[in-house]
Design an enzyme around this catalytic site. Structure first.
Site, short mmCIF file in Angstrom:
data_model
loop_
_atom_site.label_atom_id
_atom_site.label_comp_id
_atom_site.label_asym_id
_atom_site.label_seq_id
_atom_site.Cartn_x
_atom_site.Cartn_y
_atom_site.Cartn_z
N ARG A 40 0.85 -1.04 -0.04
CA ARG A 40 -0.13 0.00 -0.11
C ARG A 40 0.79 1.21 0.05
NH1 ARG A 40 -5.31 -1.54 3.52
NH2 ARG A 40 -6.24 -1.54 1.41
N GLN A 81 -0.29 2.25 -6.11
CA GLN A 81 -1.56 2.70 -5.92
C GLN A 81 -2.47 2.26 -7.29
OE1 GLN A 81 -1.79 6.55 -4.51
NE2 GLN A 81 -3.34 6.02 -2.94
N ASP A 97 -3.76 -1.40 -7.10
CA ASP A 97 -4.23 -1.89 -5.88
C ASP A 97 -5.65 -2.31 -6.11
OD1 ASP A 97 -5.19 -2.22 -3.46
OD2 ASP A 97 -4.73 -0.28 -2.61
N SER A 147 -8.33 -2.38 -3.10
CA SER A 147 -8.93 -1.04 -3.01
C SER A 147 -10.30 -0.88 -4.23
CB SER A 147 -8.06 0.27 -3.25
OG SER A 147 -7.44 0.16 -1.90
N TYR A 151 -3.33 -1.59 7.42
CA TYR A 151 -4.49 -2.55 7.75
C TYR A 151 -5.02 -2.71 9.19
CZ TYR A 151 -4.12 -4.80 3.14
OH TYR A 151 -4.01 -4.93 1.72
N1 LIG Z 1 -2.19 3.17 -1.22
C1 LIG Z 1 -2.74 3.23 0.09
O1 LIG Z 1 -2.03 3.98 0.57
C2 LIG Z 1 -3.73 2.71 0.64
C3 LIG Z 1 -4.53 1.83 -0.44
C4 LIG Z 1 -5.71 1.11 0.23
C5 LIG Z 1 -6.22 1.57 1.68
N2 LIG Z 1 -5.50 2.43 2.33
C6 LIG Z 1 -6.08 2.66 3.67
O2 LIG Z 1 -5.93 1.74 4.47
C7 LIG Z 1 -6.83 1.95 5.44
C8 LIG Z 1 -7.85 0.46 5.61
O3 LIG Z 1 -8.37 0.20 4.42
P1 LIG Z 1 -9.10 -1.32 4.05
O4 LIG Z 1 -10.20 -0.98 3.03
O5 LIG Z 1 -7.82 -2.15 3.42
O6 LIG Z 1 -9.38 -1.84 5.13
P2 LIG Z 1 -9.77 -3.42 5.36
O7 LIG Z 1 -10.61 -3.98 4.30
O8 LIG Z 1 -8.87 -4.22 5.70
O9 LIG Z 1 -10.53 -3.27 6.75
C9 LIG Z 1 -11.72 -2.56 6.87
C10 LIG Z 1 -11.76 -1.63 8.05
O10 LIG Z 1 -12.10 -2.45 9.28
C11 LIG Z 1 -11.84 -1.71 10.39
N3 LIG Z 1 -11.71 -2.77 11.50
C12 LIG Z 1 -11.20 -3.90 11.55
N4 LIG Z 1 -11.44 -4.61 12.80
C13 LIG Z 1 -12.46 -3.44 13.51
C14 LIG Z 1 -13.18 -3.63 14.73
N5 LIG Z 1 -13.04 -4.79 15.50
N6 LIG Z 1 -13.84 -2.45 14.92
C15 LIG Z 1 -13.87 -1.36 14.10
N7 LIG Z 1 -13.25 -1.34 12.87
C16 LIG Z 1 -12.69 -2.40 12.53
C17 LIG Z 1 -10.23 -1.55 9.87
O11 LIG Z 1 -9.68 -0.65 10.80
C18 LIG Z 1 -10.39 -0.98 8.34
O12 LIG Z 1 -10.36 0.49 8.42
C19 LIG Z 1 -7.88 2.89 5.05
O13 LIG Z 1 -7.67 3.95 5.84
C20 LIG Z 1 -7.48 2.99 3.53
O14 LIG Z 1 -7.58 4.30 3.13
C21 LIG Z 1 -4.36 3.01 1.80
#
Ligand SMILES: NC(=O)c1ccc[n+]([C@@H]2O[C@H](COP(=O)([O-])OP(=O)(O)OC[C@H]3O[C@@H](n4cnc5c(N)ncnc54)[C@H](O)[C@@H]3O)[C@@H](O)[C@H]2O)c1
Length: 390
Positions: free
Chosen positions: A128, A133, A136, A139, A235
């Site tokens: 990530r 990006q 990805d 996403s 994550y």
């Molecule tokens: N290239 C990048 O920089 C990049 C790419 C993708 C995502 N991201 C960021 O990564 C972060 C995670 O995104 P994602 O879609 O992969 O998440 P994910 O699909 O892995 O998980 C979904 C969400 O569930 C939350 N979660 C897990 N257990 C929980 C609990 N018990 N209670 C409440 N919340 C809980 C996690 O904190 C996460 O935000 C986001 O902030 C996203 O913007 C960054």
């Protein structure tokens, strides 16, 4: 080099790994494209469009695997746990296979792929970083799932989403709660707001608060703090049962007051935490809807049935898997761009560029020369670390 695109064979799968629009860029990068006849038809991309953009059509799947140096798929063996194994005999030693592989699923499927001597790249393991990006795919699919979850909920709910003031009275807006504000959750907030609903969201990562608010959602603050809520890759990290128990207690009232709950709290490679219990469901108003985007990993709702829609306590609980597949045109368009960017990264001047110093290559390569070579995957399955080749 030749990139081959077989038709997806997971039951009812309509997506396709490459769309016609990306073919000219691949050709510029020295990649020819061979597409199995009718591979794109279910997603709205007819054979003629591929041919027009310069792809060659192959009569059948075997021909694609036979011709291609790189096979690009959506669901490879592993992620396709129903019919994916039929591809194993078609794979050729030294061939690259790229797509969703489910690298933290079962070690047996990875070993089966490794034994075919192919280099399998898993899009799930894409780092990530800003550089990665455009590749990805997780996403991209999460974005589509978040959208579709709310659209499905809106279609199922016996209420409308927006506030209306009419001569026949005023209708209050639907209250939508999103649990887990990752990519899918954030898109769910945006979609709920566009439909006129009132969106609130909770995530254990404090960083999510600002993102929720920037989309016009209300952030639900709970007086508990997760330990190391986020890992180095961004994550969420698994917490202990005491934490989840506390979360359930604190979320009860907010869930009961919501017309729609979208749960999207997943932890990579782990069973999803149960955050909505049957008692919490029972306290929701009749007709309410829960869409559990974590269903494939056990679900965030105790009453979720895998890949089914059930009604319990007058609440509809949608646990269908893989909602992104239900929007095949745009899911394929986004994935096609991710794959195209990945291919252009993998191939330099018409040759495979396996620079293991490059984290994009190193972190996504799962199998090579008959072995599971990925350090993270080996560690996950408790396999001994491989000696570093010099
Ligand atoms: N290239 C990048 O920089 C990049 C790419 C993708 C995502 N991201 C960021 O990564 C972060 C995670 O995104 P994602 O879609 O992969 O998440 P994910 O699909 O892995 O998980 C979904 C969400 O569930 C939350 N979660 C897990 N257990 C929980 C609990 N018990 N209670 C409440 N919340 C809980 C996690 O904190 C996460 O935000 C986001 O902030 C996203 O913007 C960054």
């Amino acid at each position: 080099m030749i990139v081959g695109v077989p038709k997806e064979i997971y039951p009812k799968e309509r997506r396709v790994a490459l769309v016609p629009a990306v073919i000219p860029n691949l050709k510029k990068a020295g990649l020819d494209v061979v597409v199995e006849a009718a591979a794109g038809i279910g997603a709205g991309y007819p054979d003629a469009e591929y041919a027009e953009k310069g792809a060659r059509l192959a009569a059948n799947r075997a021909e694609v695997f036979q011709t291609a140096d790189i096979v690009a798929q959506f669901l490879c063996h592993g992620a396709n746990d129903k019919t994916g194994s039929t591809d194993l005999p078609l794979m050729r030693k030294g061939q690259v296979v790229l797509g969703f592989v489910r690298p933290l699923g079962t070690v047996k499927t990875l070993q089966e792929i490794a034994e075919r001597g192919v280099m399998a790249f898993s899009v799930e393991l894409m780092p990530r970083t800003t550089r990665a990006q455009s590749m990805d795919a997780l996403s991209s699919m999460a974005t589509i799932c978040g959208y579709k979850a709310v659209v499905l909920a809106a279609d199922t709910l016996p209420r409308i989403f927006p506030m209306l003031t009419t001569a026949a009275g005023t209708i209050t807006p639907a209250r939508v709660l999103i649990i887990g504000a990752g990519v899918a959750g954030l898109q769910a907030i945006a979609t709920a707001r566009r439909l006129g609903g009132v969106a609130s969201a909770y995530d254990m990562r404090p960083a999510a608060k600002e993102q929720v608010q920037s989309l016009g959602g209300r952030f639900v603050e709970l007086p508990i703090e997760a330990k190391d809520a986020q890992d180095a890759r961004g994550y969420g990290k698994a917490q202990d049962e005491t934490f989840y128990q506390k979360q359930r207690e604190l979320l009860g009232k907010t869930v009961a007051e919501s017309d729609v709950v979208v749960t999207a709290a997943v932890i990579p490679g782990k069973k999803s935490p149960v955050l909505v219990t049957k008692d919490m469901v029972a306290k929701m108003a009749p007709g309410s809807v829960i869409v559990d985007l974590a269903a494939e990993r056990g679900g965030n709702c105790e009453l979720t049935k895998p890949d089914e829609i059930v009604v319990e306590h007058d609440v509809t609980i949608i646990g269908e898997f893989n909602l992104a597949a239900a929007v095949p045109y745009h899911a394929s368009a986004l994935y096609g761009r991710n794959v195209s960017a990945f291919l252009q990264h993998l191939v330099k001047e018409g040759k495979l560029n396996l620079d293991m110093k490059d984290e994009i290559i190193r972190e996504t390569l799962v199998t090579q020369d008959g072995e599971i070579v990925n350090a993270r995957v080996r560690e996950f399955f408790g396999l001994p670390a491989l000696a570093v080749k010099v």
